[in-house]
Design a protein around this motif. Structure first.
Motif, PDB file in Angstrom:
ATOM      1  N   VAL A   1      34.451  38.234  21.156  1.00  0.00           N
ATOM      2  CA  VAL A   1      35.873  38.013  21.411  1.00  0.00           C
ATOM      3  C   VAL A   1      36.396  39.249  22.128  1.00  0.00           C
ATOM      4  CG1 VAL A   1      38.146  37.631  20.386  1.00  0.00           C
ATOM      5  CG2 VAL A   1      36.129  36.551  19.366  1.00  0.00           C
TER       6      VAL A   1
ATOM      7  N   ARG B   1      42.713  37.782  22.725  1.00  0.00           N
ATOM      8  CA  ARG B   1      43.255  36.548  22.150  1.00  0.00           C
ATOM      9  C   ARG B   1      44.523  36.165  22.897  1.00  0.00           C
ATOM     10  NH1 ARG B   1      43.709  39.026  16.424  1.00  0.00           N
ATOM     11  NH2 ARG B   1      43.876  40.849  17.736  1.00  0.00           N
TER      12      ARG B   1
ATOM     13  N   PRO C   1      40.747  32.367  21.110  1.00  0.00           N
ATOM     14  CA  PRO C   1      40.015  33.547  21.557  1.00  0.00           C
ATOM     15  C   PRO C   1      39.616  33.435  23.023  1.00  0.00           C
ATOM     16  CG  PRO C   1      38.527  32.055  20.423  1.00  0.00           C
ATOM     17  CD  PRO C   1      39.908  31.442  20.344  1.00  0.00           C
TER      18      PRO C   1
ATOM     19  N   GLN D   1      40.872  47.082  27.217  1.00  0.00           N
ATOM     20  CA  GLN D   1      41.766  46.312  26.364  1.00  0.00           C
ATOM     21  C   GLN D   1      43.217  46.431  26.841  1.00  0.00           C
ATOM     22  OE1 GLN D   1      41.049  44.210  23.390  1.00  0.00           O
ATOM     23  NE2 GLN D   1      39.317  44.164  24.798  1.00  0.00           N
TER      24      GLN D   1
ATOM     25  N   GLY E   1      41.431  42.205  21.598  1.00  0.00           N
ATOM     26  CA  GLY E   1      40.376  41.621  20.784  1.00  0.00           C
ATOM     27  C   GLY E   1      40.105  42.519  19.594  1.00  0.00           C
TER      28      GLY E   1
END
Length: 179
Positions: A5, A8, A136, A164, A175
């Motif tokens: 993942v 999200r 996800p 990220q 994630g």
């Protein structure tokens, strides 16, 4: 397959900012999108028809909404289908009677996101696990696959603080920590 993942995406049910309805139960959302509730007055709003706006069939957002929100209940065929989350946001922003769903990351001040089951769609609620209409975003690969150094470097970048942050800049929720 193995999966990772990487981020999200929360789904937000949206209405026009002037709509007095600010929250709905999951059942009410299902009733609206299935077509069994057709007037805002049944939900504490004005005596006006509800205009549904949804994604086209095959869209990832539509699939997630069907799975996470509708849970097998069919969406009414009278809903206006749009080709993007941005198009749904624009239609809802221009129509005080409209309701639709989009990715949380593109909610802006032209629309109002509704709380579902008394939980507002927000990054904090997604991270806390209290807002559950979340899908996800994944990397998947064949189980046992050995990555090339370049592929491993890319995965490490995506899961790094910088990677990220890039995903968050696109409206996604970070994630979980990489395994």
């Amino acid at each position: 397959l193995d999966e990772l993942v990487i981020a999200r995406d929360a789904l937000a049910v949206i209405v026009h900012p002037a709509n007095p309805v600010g929250k709905l139960s999951l059942k009410q959302v299902q009733d609206i999108f299935s077509g069994s509730v057709r007037s805002w007055s049944a939900l504490g709003g004005p005596e006006q028809p509800i205009d549904l706006v949804i994604r086209e069939a095959g869209s990832g957002t539509a699939g997630a909404f069907d799975e996470l929100v509708m849970k097998g209940k069919a969406i009414t065929i009278t809903a206006l289908r749009q080709g993007s989350n941005g198009a749904i946001r624009q239609v809802v922003a221009e129509n005080p009677n409209a309701i639709g769903y989009i990715s949380l990351g593109i909610v802006d001040n032209t629309v109002k996101a509704l709380a579902i089951n008394n939980v507002a769609p927000s990054v904090a609620h997604v991270e806390a696990g209290t807002y559950t209409f979340v899908r996800p975003f994944l990397f998947v690969w064949r189980k046992g696959h050995t990555f090339s150094p370049l592929a491993k470097q890319y995965i490490d970048y995506v899961m790094s603080a910088e990677g990220q942050q890039e995903l968050q800049n696109l409206g996604l929720v970070k994630g979980p920590a990489s395994p």
